[in-house]
Design a protein around this motif. Sequence first.
Motif, PDB file in Angstrom:
ATOM      1  N   ASP A  11      42.647  31.205   3.048  1.00 39.07           N
ATOM      2  CA  ASP A  11      44.042  30.746   3.032  1.00 39.07           C
ATOM      3  C   ASP A  11      44.263  29.619   4.041  1.00 39.07           C
ATOM      4  OD1 ASP A  11      44.648  32.576   1.090  1.00 39.07           O
ATOM      5  OD2 ASP A  11      45.487  34.065   2.468  1.00 39.07           O
ATOM      6  N   VAL A  12      43.665  29.770   5.225  1.00 40.80           N
ATOM      7  CA  VAL A  12      43.788  28.736   6.253  1.00 40.80           C
ATOM      8  C   VAL A  12      43.161  27.431   5.770  1.00 40.80           C
ATOM      9  CG1 VAL A  12      42.981  28.025   8.546  1.00 40.80           C
ATOM     10  CG2 VAL A  12      43.934  30.311   8.211  1.00 40.80           C
ATOM     11  N   ALA A  13      41.984  27.533   5.130  1.00 39.10           N
ATOM     12  CA  ALA A  13      41.307  26.337   4.630  1.00 39.10           C
ATOM     13  C   ALA A  13      42.162  25.624   3.592  1.00 39.10           C
ATOM     14  CB  ALA A  13      39.956  26.716   4.023  1.00 39.10           C
ATOM     15  N   LEU A  14      42.813  26.392   2.719  1.00 42.08           N
ATOM     16  CA  LEU A  14      43.666  25.794   1.692  1.00 42.08           C
ATOM     17  C   LEU A  14      44.873  25.111   2.319  1.00 42.08           C
ATOM     18  CD1 LEU A  14      44.185  25.369  -1.320  1.00 42.08           C
ATOM     19  CD2 LEU A  14      45.387  27.566  -1.339  1.00 42.08           C
ATOM     20  N   GLU A  15      45.479  25.753   3.313  1.00 38.85           N
ATOM     21  CA  GLU A  15      46.633  25.150   3.992  1.00 38.85           C
ATOM     22  C   GLU A  15      46.238  23.860   4.710  1.00 38.85           C
ATOM     23  OE1 GLU A  15      48.182  28.177   6.506  1.00 38.85           O
ATOM     24  OE2 GLU A  15      48.875  29.443   4.846  1.00 38.85           O
ATOM     25  N   VAL A  51      32.848  25.707   2.608  1.00 37.67           N
ATOM     26  CA  VAL A  51      33.121  24.412   3.237  1.00 37.67           C
ATOM     27  C   VAL A  51      33.804  24.587   4.586  1.00 37.67           C
ATOM     28  CG1 VAL A  51      35.425  23.913   2.297  1.00 37.67           C
ATOM     29  CG2 VAL A  51      33.824  22.046   2.703  1.00 37.67           C
ATOM     30  N   GLN A  52      34.557  25.670   4.765  1.00 36.34           N
ATOM     31  CA  GLN A  52      35.220  25.925   6.042  1.00 36.34           C
ATOM     32  C   GLN A  52      34.198  26.304   7.109  1.00 36.34           C
ATOM     33  OE1 GLN A  52      38.227  25.319   6.746  1.00 36.34           O
ATOM     34  NE2 GLN A  52      39.037  26.662   8.332  1.00 36.34           N
ATOM     35  N   GLN A  53      33.171  27.066   6.711  1.00 32.58           N
ATOM     36  CA  GLN A  53      32.196  27.558   7.685  1.00 32.58           C
ATOM     37  C   GLN A  53      30.981  26.644   7.846  1.00 32.58           C
ATOM     38  OE1 GLN A  53      31.798  32.134   7.165  1.00 32.58           O
ATOM     39  NE2 GLN A  53      32.811  31.399   5.316  1.00 32.58           N
ATOM     40  N   MET A  54      30.553  26.005   6.743  1.00 32.81           N
ATOM     41  CA  MET A  54      29.414  25.091   6.819  1.00 32.81           C
ATOM     42  C   MET A  54      29.551  24.035   5.728  1.00 32.81           C
ATOM     43  SD  MET A  54      25.270  25.781   6.723  1.00 32.81           S
ATOM     44  CE  MET A  54      25.233  26.589   8.317  1.00 32.81           C
ATOM     45  N   PRO A  55      30.263  22.939   5.995  1.00 24.27           N
ATOM     46  CA  PRO A  55      30.495  21.921   4.966  1.00 24.27           C
ATOM     47  C   PRO A  55      29.223  21.210   4.499  1.00 24.27           C
ATOM     48  CG  PRO A  55      31.309  21.200   7.107  1.00 24.27           C
ATOM     49  CD  PRO A  55      30.977  22.645   7.253  1.00 24.27           C
TER      50      PRO A  55
END
Length: 271
Positions: A11-15, A51-55
Motif C-alpha cells: 500500500d505504501v509503495a502504491l501511494e 520493486v519496493q524492496q529490490m528494484p
Amino acid sequence: MKRDDAKKLSDVALEELAAQLAAGKSEELTKFLNTMSSFHNYSFGNCLLIVQQMPTATRVAGFRAWQKLNRQVRQGEKGICILAPLIGKKKAEDGSSEAELLGFRGVTVFDVSQTDGEDLPDIHRIEGDPGEKLSRLHATAISLGITLSYEEDLGGADGVSQGGSIVLRSGLTSAAEFNTLAHELAHELLHRGEDRKTLSKTVKELEAESVAYVVSTAVGLRALAQSADYIHCHAGDSEQLAKSLQRIQKTASLLLEQLETVSLDSISEVA
C-alpha cells in the motif's frame, strides 16, 4: 515479514508511486514496469513488493528452489517478502474434493544476484531486436481476431487501432513495429468496451504505452523514448492508478504468454 506487513508495504509503495506521478515524475512507474516485465506472471501487488524492496531484481526464487538449481543464497542476504496463496481442499457434495483459496501468506524469496553457483539457462532476450517475437506478435493479433494491414501514411502516427483491426505505418524498424503493435493491441484489448467511454485519453494512452513498455522490455528492446513521454502522464490518484496497474499487468501478461504459445501458421494472413 508477515502477511499484514507485506500488505502495508504494498500500500505504501502504491501511494508513493501515485505521489511521484502527481508531481510529474515517472521514475518510480518506470521501475515498476521494468519489474513487471521480468515478473509478468506475478500479481501487480507482488511486483510492487519486489520493486519496493529490490528494484534491481530480475529473477527470484525461494531458498530451496535456488538449491535445486545448484545455486546457494549467500549468508547474510536479506530476503524479499511477497504474498503466496494458501490453497486448501473443499469437499464437494459428490464426495470429491476441489482446490479452494484460503488466503495469502508472506513468503521469502531471493534474487539471483543474492546467490552463487552454477550458471542458469539463458533467460535474457535479444538486445535491440525482437527477432521471431515480431512474427509471434503478428500471429497473436490474428489469433485474437484482429486484422493487420500497412499504409505508408497514417497522418504522423506509427499505428492506429480501429476496433477489430490495426493499421501500421510501413517502413518501421522491427523494434519500432513491435512496440507500436503492442501499443495498439493494448488499445484493442483494453479500450473497446465500456471503458472506451469512461476513461480519459490520457489514461488510455498511459495504459497502452505501459503495456507496450512491459512487453517490449521483456523481449529485449531498450531506449523506448516514446514510452517515457507517455508514462509521466497520470493524475496521481492512487485508487485509479491501482486499477490501471491491474489492467496493465493482466494485458501484458496475456500478450507475453501468447508470444510463447501462439502458432505461427496464421502470419501469412497479414496484409
